[in-house]
Motif scaffolding. Structure first.
Motif, short mmCIF file in Angstrom:
data_model
loop_
_atom_site.label_atom_id
_atom_site.label_comp_id
_atom_site.label_asym_id
_atom_site.label_seq_id
_atom_site.Cartn_x
_atom_site.Cartn_y
_atom_site.Cartn_z
N UNK A 168 0.81 -1.21 0.00
CA UNK A 168 0.00 0.00 0.00
C UNK A 168 0.85 1.27 0.00
N UNK A 169 0.42 2.26 -0.77
CA UNK A 169 1.08 3.56 -0.80
C UNK A 169 0.61 4.40 0.37
N UNK A 170 1.54 5.08 1.03
CA UNK A 170 1.17 5.95 2.14
C UNK A 170 0.45 7.20 1.62
N UNK A 171 -0.51 7.74 2.38
CA UNK A 171 -1.20 8.96 1.94
C UNK A 171 -0.24 10.13 1.70
N UNK A 172 0.80 10.24 2.54
CA UNK A 172 1.73 11.35 2.34
C UNK A 172 2.44 11.24 0.99
N UNK A 173 2.95 10.04 0.69
CA UNK A 173 3.63 9.86 -0.60
C UNK A 173 2.67 10.07 -1.76
N UNK A 174 1.43 9.63 -1.58
CA UNK A 174 0.42 9.85 -2.62
C UNK A 174 0.21 11.34 -2.85
N UNK A 175 0.16 12.11 -1.78
CA UNK A 175 -0.04 13.56 -1.90
C UNK A 175 1.13 14.22 -2.62
N UNK A 176 2.36 13.78 -2.32
CA UNK A 176 3.53 14.34 -2.98
C UNK A 176 3.46 14.08 -4.49
N UNK A 177 3.14 12.86 -4.88
CA UNK A 177 3.06 12.52 -6.30
C UNK A 177 1.89 13.24 -6.95
N UNK A 178 0.79 13.34 -6.24
CA UNK A 178 -0.39 14.03 -6.77
C UNK A 178 -0.05 15.47 -7.14
N UNK A 179 0.68 16.16 -6.25
CA UNK A 179 1.07 17.53 -6.55
C UNK A 179 2.09 17.59 -7.69
N UNK A 180 2.99 16.61 -7.75
CA UNK A 180 4.00 16.59 -8.81
C UNK A 180 3.38 16.39 -10.19
N UNK A 181 2.27 15.64 -10.25
CA UNK A 181 1.63 15.39 -11.55
C UNK A 181 1.16 16.67 -12.22
N UNK A 182 0.94 17.72 -11.42
CA UNK A 182 0.49 18.99 -12.00
C UNK A 182 1.48 19.55 -13.01
N UNK A 183 2.74 19.24 -12.84
CA UNK A 183 3.77 19.75 -13.76
C UNK A 183 4.38 18.65 -14.63
N UNK A 184 3.84 17.44 -14.57
CA UNK A 184 4.43 16.33 -15.32
C UNK A 184 4.57 16.62 -16.82
N UNK A 185 3.52 17.06 -17.52
CA UNK A 185 3.69 17.32 -18.95
C UNK A 185 4.76 18.37 -19.24
N UNK A 186 4.80 19.43 -18.44
CA UNK A 186 5.79 20.49 -18.66
C UNK A 186 7.20 19.95 -18.45
N UNK A 187 7.40 19.20 -17.36
CA UNK A 187 8.73 18.68 -17.05
C UNK A 187 9.20 17.68 -18.11
N UNK A 188 8.35 16.75 -18.46
CA UNK A 188 8.76 15.69 -19.40
C UNK A 188 9.10 16.27 -20.76
N UNK A 189 8.29 17.20 -21.24
CA UNK A 189 8.56 17.78 -22.55
C UNK A 189 9.89 18.55 -22.56
N UNK A 190 10.16 19.30 -21.50
CA UNK A 190 11.42 20.05 -21.44
C UNK A 190 12.60 19.10 -21.26
N UNK A 191 12.46 18.10 -20.40
CA UNK A 191 13.56 17.16 -20.19
C UNK A 191 13.86 16.36 -21.46
N UNK A 192 12.81 16.01 -22.20
CA UNK A 192 13.03 15.28 -23.45
C UNK A 192 13.75 16.16 -24.47
N UNK A 193 13.42 17.43 -24.51
CA UNK A 193 14.12 18.35 -25.42
C UNK A 193 15.59 18.46 -25.03
#
Length: 401
Positions: free
Chosen positions: A251-276
């Protein structure tokens, strides 16, 4: 946004990917918080004994225990499902918990698994050493060849498991072709999509049945927490995954879930820039050393990669002359880039797979996979690529390359 809109598929399925990354799955309490709430609780209270019994029977909706449900974790699962285009998702404590859940919830003693030969080291140990202890037969093949996959099938084959792009060889598997092979044999196709994320590649849309992630990597993206996820049909989640998770507890801890949940907000921006940035570094390195990157025309499977991926991803693999000695010397000469076995971070990281991520794999299996002593894996971050090039140039010159 209305308090329950983020949980309403009739609403969220109309949203575009960037909106889903920011808002999908959000559930607001009566306080009306704008940031998702963090529910740090192991259990839940009930208004009556009958209410508790009804929830455990599944007759009424509601939480029972955080090993099975937690509001913060469920928000993450719904956001991941919307980003992936999946009916359902189950978050896990780590990437390896996700891989193990996907395989053991699918397979039983007497079943046969066909797996890609090029996998993350712990995944290869899971396939070669751990699953056979439970009576599951396994065969590792070069999944770059759909014909090799088809030839490895047996009457008791129940699943095909692969990673594309593969860690660290960047082998590309034809997901659509292998999905057809799997389904003709009555088997499921399980894809580890950690190197790509749904921003770059969506295996379910190409015919895969299950997608598994180390969300520790790009989904968190900042080297903070461990997390994983398995995504697929609601039927598989209910009939196969939920009983496994209920009684084994990855099971994933709620705290870790919250951290990833917030990180997903910038996932498309980060991945596209990192891929470039990765493409720029791959072009720079290609003139100096042997370099593999799916976005380069020189990659043996570039055409296939560009058919099923939005870009070349964030990982570059390079090979130096002089084996382990030269590879370690290059790493020791870096000033900006960190030596780390992690990947997907906003910081650029580099590792020597043969002595880190794949050191548990027997040498002869590493050779079969293509993990050589002179191989280095570069996970490209968000720094200015010119600074990264200067660091790599200095390190390469220090070893005479």
């Amino acid at each position: 946004m209305k308090p329950r809109a983020g949980q309403d598929r009739a609403v969220t399925e109309r949203w575009r990917p960037m909106t889903r990354a920011v808002r999908a799955g959000t559930w607001r309490s009566d306080h009306g918080e704008t940031s998702e709430a963090l529910f740090l609780t192991s259990g839940f209270a009930y208004e009556s004994a009958g209410e508790a019994a009804a929830r455990f029977r599944g007759d009424r909706p509601g939480m029972t225990y955080s090993r099975l449900q937690n509001p913060t974790v469920e928000m993450l699962e719904e956001r991941l499902a919307l980003l992936e285009g999946a009916e359902a998702a189950r978050a896990t404590a780590s990437g390896m918990a996700a891989m193990t859940t996907a395989l053991l919830a699918t397979l039983s003693a007497g079943d046969h698994l066909v797996a890609g030969r090029a996998l993350f080291g712990s995944c290869r140990v899971l396939v070669d050493q751990i699953l056979p202890r439970f009576g599951i037969e396994t065969t590792a093949v070069d999944v770059r060849s759909p014909a090799a996959v088809a030839a490895a099938l047996r009457p008791n084959t129940r699943a095909i498991f692969l990673e594309t792009p593969a860690n660290p060889t960047l082998d590309i598997a034809d997901i659509a072709a292998i999905a057809r092979i799997a389904h003709e044999a009555g088997a499921l196709l399980i894809v580890d999509n950690a190197f790509a994320t749904p921003v770059v590649q969506r295996p379910l849309a190409l015919g895969a049945d299950l997608v598994a992630y180390s969300a520790t990597k790009l989904m968190d993206g900042q080297g903070r927490v461990l997390a994983g996820a398995v995504l697929g049909s609601r039927q598989w989640m209910t009939e196969r995954c939920l009983p496994f998770v209920r009684h084994t507890g990855p099971t994933l801890s709620p705290f870790n879930a919250w951290v990833v949940l917030k990180a997903l907000e910038t996932l498309p921006l980060r991945v596209e820039r990192q891929a470039a940035n990765a493409l720029a570094l791959a072009r720079f390195l290609e003139g100096r050393v042997r370099t593999l990157y799916p976005g380069l025309p020189s990659h043996p499977q570039h055409e296939l990669a560009m058919r099923q991926m939005a870009n070349g991803g964030i990982i570059v693999t390079l090979f130096v002359d002089g084996g382990e000695r030269a590879a370690h010397a290059l790493l020791d000469s870096l000033e900006l880039i960190d030596i780390s076995n992690n990947l997907g971070d906003t910081r650029t990281l580099m590792t020597h797979p043969a002595t880190t991520t794949h050191h548990s794999v027997p040498p002869e299996v590493r050779a079969e996979m293509g993990v050589t002593e002179g191989m280095l894996r570069l996970s490209v971050g968000l720094e200015d690529p010119a600074d990264l090039m200067e660091d790599l140039d200095r390190a390469l010159r220090s070893i005479g390359q």
